[in-house]
Design a protein around this motif. Structure first.
Motif, PDB file in Angstrom:
ATOM      1  N   LEU A 109       0.833  -1.210   0.000  1.00 39.32           N
ATOM      2  CA  LEU A 109       0.000   0.000   0.000  1.00 39.32           C
ATOM      3  C   LEU A 109       0.858   1.246   0.000  1.00 39.32           C
ATOM      4  O   LEU A 109       0.568   2.226  -0.698  1.00 39.32           O
ATOM      5  N   ASN A 110       1.927   1.222   0.802  1.00 43.51           N
ATOM      6  CA  ASN A 110       2.802   2.387   0.861  1.00 43.51           C
ATOM      7  C   ASN A 110       3.549   2.616  -0.441  1.00 43.51           C
ATOM      8  O   ASN A 110       3.773   3.755  -0.848  1.00 43.51           O
ATOM      9  N   THR A 111       3.966   1.507  -1.075  1.00 43.19           N
ATOM     10  CA  THR A 111       4.654   1.667  -2.356  1.00 43.19           C
ATOM     11  C   THR A 111       3.707   2.258  -3.390  1.00 43.19           C
ATOM     12  O   THR A 111       4.097   3.119  -4.181  1.00 43.19           O
ATOM     13  N   TYR A 112       2.463   1.802  -3.339  1.00 43.25           N
ATOM     14  CA  TYR A 112       1.463   2.355  -4.264  1.00 43.25           C
ATOM     15  C   TYR A 112       1.259   3.849  -4.032  1.00 43.25           C
ATOM     16  O   TYR A 112       1.198   4.639  -4.969  1.00 43.25           O
ATOM     17  N   ILE A 113       1.165   4.239  -2.768  1.00 42.41           N
ATOM     18  CA  ILE A 113       0.975   5.660  -2.441  1.00 42.41           C
ATOM     19  C   ILE A 113       2.155   6.480  -2.940  1.00 42.41           C
ATOM     20  O   ILE A 113       1.981   7.568  -3.496  1.00 42.41           O
ATOM     21  N   LYS A 114       3.359   5.945  -2.750  1.00 44.77           N
ATOM     22  CA  LYS A 114       4.543   6.673  -3.211  1.00 44.77           C
ATOM     23  C   LYS A 114       4.557   6.800  -4.738  1.00 44.77           C
ATOM     24  O   LYS A 114       4.917   7.855  -5.283  1.00 44.77           O
ATOM     25  N   LEU A 115       4.178   5.734  -5.398  1.00 39.78           N
ATOM     26  CA  LEU A 115       4.125   5.763  -6.861  1.00 39.78           C
ATOM     27  C   LEU A 115       3.114   6.809  -7.326  1.00 39.78           C
ATOM     28  O   LEU A 115       3.392   7.628  -8.202  1.00 39.78           O
ATOM     29  N   SER A 116       1.957   6.771  -6.719  1.00 44.02           N
ATOM     30  CA  SER A 116       0.884   7.700  -7.063  1.00 44.02           C
ATOM     31  C   SER A 116       1.288   9.136  -6.791  1.00 44.02           C
ATOM     32  O   SER A 116       1.093  10.032  -7.622  1.00 44.02           O
ATOM     33  N   ARG A 117       1.896   9.367  -5.613  1.00 47.07           N
ATOM     34  CA  ARG A 117       2.305  10.723  -5.235  1.00 47.07           C
ATOM     35  C   ARG A 117       3.398  11.241  -6.163  1.00 47.07           C
ATOM     36  O   ARG A 117       3.361  12.404  -6.582  1.00 47.07           O
ATOM     37  N   ALA A 118       4.361  10.372  -6.451  1.00 47.53           N
ATOM     38  CA  ALA A 118       5.458  10.801  -7.316  1.00 47.53           C
ATOM     39  C   ALA A 118       4.927  11.170  -8.701  1.00 47.53           C
ATOM     40  O   ALA A 118       5.321  12.185  -9.285  1.00 47.53           O
ATOM     41  N   MET A 119       4.017  10.356  -9.196  1.00 48.82           N
ATOM     42  CA  MET A 119       3.440  10.622 -10.524  1.00 48.82           C
ATOM     43  C   MET A 119       2.697  11.946 -10.519  1.00 48.82           C
ATOM     44  O   MET A 119       2.848  12.754 -11.447  1.00 48.82           O
ATOM     45  N   ASP A 120       1.892  12.166  -9.485  1.00 48.61           N
ATOM     46  CA  ASP A 120       1.165  13.432  -9.368  1.00 48.61           C
ATOM     47  C   ASP A 120       2.125  14.610  -9.329  1.00 48.61           C
ATOM     48  O   ASP A 120       1.905  15.629  -9.990  1.00 48.61           O
ATOM     49  N   SER A 121       3.183  14.476  -8.555  1.00 51.81           N
ATOM     50  CA  SER A 121       4.147  15.576  -8.409  1.00 51.81           C
ATOM     51  C   SER A 121       4.842  15.885  -9.723  1.00 51.81           C
ATOM     52  O   SER A 121       5.000  17.046 -10.098  1.00 51.81           O
ATOM     53  N   VAL A 122       5.276  14.825 -10.408  1.00 49.96           N
ATOM     54  CA  VAL A 122       5.958  15.026 -11.686  1.00 49.96           C
ATOM     55  C   VAL A 122       5.025  15.720 -12.676  1.00 49.96           C
ATOM     56  O   VAL A 122       5.408  16.681 -13.338  1.00 49.96           O
ATOM     57  N   GLN A 123       3.799  15.252 -12.743  1.00 48.99           N
ATOM     58  CA  GLN A 123       2.863  15.845 -13.711  1.00 48.99           C
ATOM     59  C   GLN A 123       2.504  17.274 -13.357  1.00 48.99           C
ATOM     60  O   GLN A 123       2.387  18.129 -14.239  1.00 48.99           O
ATOM     61  N   ALA A 124       2.330  17.540 -12.067  1.00 48.15           N
ATOM     62  CA  ALA A 124       2.010  18.904 -11.659  1.00 48.15           C
ATOM     63  C   ALA A 124       3.165  19.836 -12.001  1.00 48.15           C
ATOM     64  O   ALA A 124       2.964  20.953 -12.472  1.00 48.15           O
ATOM     65  N   CYS A 125       4.382  19.347 -11.780  1.00 52.30           N
ATOM     66  CA  CYS A 125       5.563  20.155 -12.069  1.00 52.30           C
ATOM     67  C   CYS A 125       5.687  20.423 -13.570  1.00 52.30           C
ATOM     68  O   CYS A 125       5.998  21.523 -13.991  1.00 52.30           O
ATOM     69  N   LEU A 126       5.416  19.384 -14.369  1.00 55.44           N
ATOM     70  CA  LEU A 126       5.447  19.559 -15.819  1.00 55.44           C
ATOM     71  C   LEU A 126       4.407  20.573 -16.277  1.00 55.44           C
ATOM     72  O   LEU A 126       4.668  21.399 -17.146  1.00 55.44           O
ATOM     73  N   LEU A 127       3.238  20.495 -15.694  1.00 55.95           N
ATOM     74  CA  LEU A 127       2.147  21.391 -16.095  1.00 55.95           C
ATOM     75  C   LEU A 127       2.423  22.824 -15.708  1.00 55.95           C
ATOM     76  O   LEU A 127       1.854  23.748 -16.294  1.00 55.95           O
ATOM     77  N   ASN A 128       3.294  23.023 -14.704  1.00 54.09           N
ATOM     78  CA  ASN A 128       3.625  24.385 -14.311  1.00 54.09           C
ATOM     79  C   ASN A 128       4.616  25.032 -15.257  1.00 54.09           C
ATOM     80  O   ASN A 128       4.811  26.236 -15.220  1.00 54.09           O
ATOM     81  N   GLY A 129       5.281  24.223 -16.075  1.00 57.44           N
ATOM     82  CA  GLY A 129       6.194  24.794 -17.046  1.00 57.44           C
ATOM     83  C   GLY A 129       5.433  25.703 -17.999  1.00 57.44           C
ATOM     84  O   GLY A 129       4.306  25.404 -18.395  1.00 57.44           O
ATOM     85  N   SER A 130       6.042  26.796 -18.364  1.00 60.74           N
ATOM     86  CA  SER A 130       5.328  27.755 -19.213  1.00 60.74           C
ATOM     87  C   SER A 130       4.969  27.152 -20.565  1.00 60.74           C
ATOM     88  O   SER A 130       4.030  27.586 -21.224  1.00 60.74           O
ATOM     89  N   SER A 131       5.745  26.101 -20.961  1.00 57.58           N
ATOM     90  CA  SER A 131       5.452  25.477 -22.241  1.00 57.58           C
ATOM     91  C   SER A 131       4.145  24.694 -22.214  1.00 57.58           C
ATOM     92  O   SER A 131       3.599  24.339 -23.246  1.00 57.58           O
ATOM     93  N   MET A 132       3.650  24.398 -21.019  1.00 56.26           N
ATOM     94  CA  MET A 132       2.420  23.605 -20.935  1.00 56.26           C
ATOM     95  C   MET A 132       1.196  24.474 -20.682  1.00 56.26           C
ATOM     96  O   MET A 132       0.154  23.989 -20.261  1.00 56.26           O
ATOM     97  N   LYS A 133       1.309  25.771 -20.935  1.00 56.28           N
ATOM     98  CA  LYS A 133       0.145  26.636 -20.801  1.00 56.28           C
ATOM     99  C   LYS A 133      -0.820  26.426 -21.951  1.00 56.28           C
ATOM    100  O   LYS A 133      -2.007  26.645 -21.825  1.00 56.28           O
ATOM    101  N   GLU A 134      -0.278  26.016 -23.075  1.00 57.85           N
ATOM    102  CA  GLU A 134      -1.103  25.972 -24.275  1.00 57.85           C
ATOM    103  C   GLU A 134      -1.658  24.593 -24.583  1.00 57.85           C
ATOM    104  O   GLU A 134      -2.519  24.457 -25.444  1.00 57.85           O
ATOM    105  N   LEU A 135      -1.134  23.577 -23.921  1.00 59.12           N
ATOM    106  CA  LEU A 135      -1.540  22.206 -24.232  1.00 59.12           C
ATOM    107  C   LEU A 135      -1.801  21.442 -22.957  1.00 59.12           C
ATOM    108  O   LEU A 135      -1.106  21.610 -21.966  1.00 59.12           O
ATOM    109  N   THR A 136      -2.783  20.555 -23.025  1.00 59.39           N
ATOM    110  CA  THR A 136      -2.949  19.651 -21.895  1.00 59.39           C
ATOM    111  C   THR A 136      -1.961  18.501 -22.076  1.00 59.39           C
ATOM    112  O   THR A 136      -1.376  18.335 -23.143  1.00 59.39           O
TER     113      THR A 136
END
Lengths: 150, 150
Positions: B15-42
């Motif tokens: 369960l903990n490994t799953y949570i870490k995987l999920s959290r890491a994925m969320d963090s990476v994607q959120a960080c990518l989406l904050n890049g100015s290059s991702m303002k125009e595209l989902t």
DNA sequence: AATGAATGATTTGCTGTCAAAACATTGTAA
DNA sequence: TTACAATGTTTTGACAGCAAATCATTCATT
């Protein structure tokens, strides 16, 4: 499928690591959703109910913080759970801005019935990795996540 | 937040490994989406255009297979890209069931302009891990994914 | 030539997801 | 007491995501 991008080695490595992370996450979630216990609940409904089951009634905003969902998303997920009679909204008497989310008896019975199989599926999925490997994976993911959130 | 579940050690670990995987994925994607290059595209629009950019025009069904999206989801994502003039649908002349998806000139220019910064962000994100760590992470994720998909 | 299976895309119905705006309530400072 | 900031929730608008059903087309068999 690895990236077809041909650039600097660290760029290719980063892109490939991202693809692997994304693919693994998709695979794990698809596998979890195939479990018979997940026929009745979506992933977000399950996460919401699991949090309420383990932590007790929570303020909606607090619940969203714990499972990392936005306020508006929480509204939608809780709307659907409430509609199914699995949770109950209750306005806080001390601070009427706050809504406390409770599992109903029906909701409690449901999460109690699906959680064991869900856990079993999770163990099965991650048994592809040894204990040491799971620990290493968890440590690397934490390191990655921490670096991003600082 | 690790799981509050108190069960067998292998259950808690999974369960903990799953949570870490999920959290890491969320963090990476959120960080990518904050890049100015991702303002125009989902994220999905970007993935679609990136695939077309690197692989050339693709049949819609094939494209969906490559980026692991369902047929109906591909219809929606491509509808939106087409609406923005970034891709063009073209019925295959040999097999009229098939629709070939092409990047338009506008689409090509956009992906060419955002891809370098996206890649730079990706490198930055994963530079939290050493080369060796990225390789280990990738190997473990692949092992996990392979086990599930067999 | 006709029929049924298979394939590719769309539609339908539903849920999830978020940012921004709006609304209601509480807290704080003047 | 009043005004404003802050907080919690909902609404709005948009996009994503999928399963199942539907439609159009192709392929294989008879």
């Amino acid at each position: 499928m690895p990236t077809h991008y041909k650039g600097k080695p660290e760029e290719v490595q980063a892109l490939n690591t991202y693809i692997k992370l994304s693919r693994a996450m998709d695979s794990v979630q698809a596998c979890l959703l195939n479990g018979s216990s997940m026929k009745e609940l979506t992933i977000s409904q399950f996460g919401t109910m699991e949090a309420l089951y383990h932590l007790g009634p929570l303020c909606q905003n607090e619940l969203g913080s714990k499972i990392l969902k936005s306020n508006s998303n929480m509204t939608t997920v809780i709307d659907n759970l409430e509609k199914r009679g699995l949770v109950r909204r209750e306005r806080d008497t001390n601070d009427r801005r706050m809504i406390i989310i409770n599992l109903t008896d029906t909701g409690k019975q449901l999460i109690e019935s699906v959680f064991p199989e869900h856990t079993k599926n999770m163990v099965k999925i991650f048994s592809a990795l040894s204990n040491e490997e799971q620990k290493t994976l968890g440590d690397l993911l934490r390191k990655l996540g921490k670096s991003i959130n600082n």
